[in-house]
Design an enzyme around this catalytic site. Sequence first.
Site, PDB file in Angstrom:
ATOM      1  N   HIS A 158       0.811  -1.221   0.000  1.00  0.00           N
ATOM      2  CA  HIS A 158       0.000   0.000   0.000  1.00  0.00           C
ATOM      3  C   HIS A 158       0.845   1.273   0.000  1.00  0.00           C
ATOM      4  CE1 HIS A 158      -4.046  -1.775   0.675  1.00  0.00           C
ATOM      5  NE2 HIS A 158      -3.273  -2.809   0.987  1.00  0.00           N
ATOM      6  N   ASP A 366       3.487   9.380  -0.825  1.00  0.00           N
ATOM      7  CA  ASP A 366       2.292   8.627  -0.418  1.00  0.00           C
ATOM      8  C   ASP A 366       2.060   7.515  -1.436  1.00  0.00           C
ATOM      9  OD1 ASP A 366       0.024   8.095   1.115  1.00  0.00           O
ATOM     10  OD2 ASP A 366      -0.629  10.183   1.135  1.00  0.00           O
TER      11      ASP A 366
HETATM   12  P1  ADQ Z   1      -3.104   6.203   4.780  1.00  0.00           P
HETATM   13  O1  ADQ Z   1      -1.692   6.657   4.962  1.00  0.00           O
HETATM   14  O2  ADQ Z   1      -3.886   6.033   6.008  1.00  0.00           O
HETATM   15  O3  ADQ Z   1      -3.187   4.871   3.915  1.00  0.00           O
HETATM   16  P2  ADQ Z   1      -5.010   7.568   2.865  1.00  0.00           P
HETATM   17  O4  ADQ Z   1      -4.938   6.817   1.593  1.00  0.00           O
HETATM   18  O5  ADQ Z   1      -5.157   9.032   2.651  1.00  0.00           O
HETATM   19  O6  ADQ Z   1      -3.755   7.361   3.811  1.00  0.00           O
HETATM   20  O7  ADQ Z   1      -6.270   7.044   3.642  1.00  0.00           O
HETATM   21  C1  ADQ Z   1      -6.700   7.636   4.808  1.00  0.00           C
HETATM   22  C2  ADQ Z   1      -8.135   7.185   5.071  1.00  0.00           C
HETATM   23  O8  ADQ Z   1      -8.422   7.508   6.419  1.00  0.00           O
HETATM   24  C3  ADQ Z   1      -9.141   7.884   4.178  1.00  0.00           C
HETATM   25  O9  ADQ Z   1     -10.157   7.008   3.834  1.00  0.00           O
HETATM   26  C4  ADQ Z   1      -9.647   9.007   5.088  1.00  0.00           C
HETATM   27  O10 ADQ Z   1     -10.984   9.382   4.858  1.00  0.00           O
HETATM   28  C5  ADQ Z   1      -9.506   8.412   6.457  1.00  0.00           C
HETATM   29  N1  ADQ Z   1      -9.204   9.512   7.388  1.00  0.00           N
HETATM   30  C6  ADQ Z   1      -8.126  10.302   7.413  1.00  0.00           C
HETATM   31  N2  ADQ Z   1      -8.246  11.239   8.369  1.00  0.00           N
HETATM   32  C7  ADQ Z   1      -9.436  11.048   8.941  1.00  0.00           C
HETATM   33  C8  ADQ Z   1     -10.180  11.690   9.967  1.00  0.00           C
HETATM   34  N3  ADQ Z   1      -9.724  12.768  10.618  1.00  0.00           N
HETATM   35  N4  ADQ Z   1     -11.362  11.210  10.291  1.00  0.00           N
HETATM   36  C9  ADQ Z   1     -11.849  10.136   9.651  1.00  0.00           C
HETATM   37  N5  ADQ Z   1     -11.225   9.501   8.673  1.00  0.00           N
HETATM   38  C10 ADQ Z   1     -10.036   9.941   8.310  1.00  0.00           C
HETATM   39  C11 ADQ Z   1      -2.243   3.951   3.345  1.00  0.00           C
HETATM   40  C12 ADQ Z   1      -1.221   4.563   2.395  1.00  0.00           C
HETATM   41  C13 ADQ Z   1      -1.908   5.359   1.302  1.00  0.00           C
HETATM   42  C14 ADQ Z   1      -2.905   4.464   0.566  1.00  0.00           C
HETATM   43  C15 ADQ Z   1      -3.807   3.741   1.532  1.00  0.00           C
HETATM   44  C16 ADQ Z   1      -4.654   2.679   0.829  1.00  0.00           C
HETATM   45  O11 ADQ Z   1      -0.309   5.395   3.112  1.00  0.00           O
HETATM   46  O12 ADQ Z   1      -0.970   5.899   0.387  1.00  0.00           O
HETATM   47  O13 ADQ Z   1      -3.703   5.260  -0.294  1.00  0.00           O
HETATM   48  O14 ADQ Z   1      -3.060   3.066   2.546  1.00  0.00           O
HETATM   49  O15 ADQ Z   1      -3.888   1.820   0.078  1.00  0.00           O
END
Ligand code: ADQ
Length: 457
Positions: A158, A366
Amino acid sequence: MSRLIVISNRVAAPKPEGEGGAQGGLAVALSAALREYRGLWFGWSGNKADTFTGHIDFQRHDGVTSATIDLEEQDVEEYYNGYANRTLWPLFHYRIDLAEYDRSFAGGYERVNQRFAETVQPLIEPDDLIWVHDYHLIPLGRQLRDRGVRNRMGFFLHIPWPPSRLLVSLPFHEGLVLSLLAYDVIGFQTEEWLESFTNYVERELGGHCEPDGTIRVGGRSVHAAAYPIGIDYKEFSEAVASPGAATAFERLKKSADGRRTIIGVDRLDYSKGLEERFLGYRRFLEEHDECLGKLFLLQIAPPSRGEVHTYEAIRESLDELSGRINGEFAEVDWVPIRYVNQGYGREDLAGFYRAAEIALITPLRDGMNLVAKEYVAAQDPEDPGVLILSRFAGAALQLKDALLVNPYSKEDISDAIAKALDMPKEERIRRWQAMNACVRDEDVVWWRRSFVEALAG
Ligand code: ADQ
């Protein structure tokens, strides 16, 4: 149809609306993918036990069967807080300055992967497809093969795969990468990370990578490809249309009182570029005093991995920086940054995204970034907002109609904010339509199907 056994560090059931919490992207995406599939999701419960027993706790929640185990304190310290989050996470996000190499971490990582293998093996039936997720469990495939498991096995990463010149700073890097070759299919988020992987295989392992994705090393042949993860577009669109989202939308609009909103939503992590983002926004305020009092940045950033000291440090520096910027520019009736350290439910987030004219999503590195895709999906087609996105997020390779910025450059961030504020409606609509078509068509179901098809062979 074969069963699907998904294995990841944590197994997280979707949280009921209103409970919020910093559920990571992996959890959000996998619960969506498994909801319609026969099979189970295996991982750590998040709980600690005095001694490891291998006891499996089965649960069924929202159409997904989960099987979880508890880990010992030492396991959590060495494997999770240690090797996964203090060694591999920084290294794979190009931060060798933060990566810590400690033999006990590496030992704990191997031990926990063995424990996973031992406990999950009896649950595996001959026709099952096995799909292992993320950097916590790279050696699991090898461990299962050593125990005689002959099933088709796939691995999806990921996060980014680092360039070879960085990866070789990891002690025993070769063993780690060789263990990946026990899988039949290896998936990355983007072509860029795939390229770094094939480069390593050719340079360091003397392997050969063919244009169709076949990788040959010694006698072994595996398939490696990019499978960009998407959001659950249907579920998210329902959240956008929900009464909860409408309430959140109104709440933000009312408190904005005619001011324009820039939103950022991230786990509090140094890879997300929050300090650089605040500094870029500060530069914008400095350069555009005509905008003072007319807009604000809403940064939602729930803390994560609090047991790792680099996360405490980033939290402290963001508290300090947001306070400093607010002190410098605020008026009695206006603060430039609303910095919120809590998680929100899907409906709340959907409403906030829709109420914001601009999203500022600027990770330094990311794997993908699902927040960018959620922001696009939440927009009003008649009057969509503008997405400012780091060119170093995997999502930038798909969302080419975002305003792409260098997240390290204050000037770039400041210029992009100015451009977004002035962007004519026709241009906003044109850019949004192109991005929305991609977010809608290449959603989490498409991602899961593409990977599972390759895995089924
Ligand atoms: P993350 O580093 O966690 O994931 P991201 O892909 O942006 O990053 O996903 C975050 C998720 O958490 C989103 O669905 C978002 O809505 C939720 N989230 C974030 N802040 C929040 C908040 N304050 N309240 C509620 N929900 C919140 C890792 C990798 C990424 C990759 C994903 C999936 O680092 O690059 O996209 O896995 O593969």
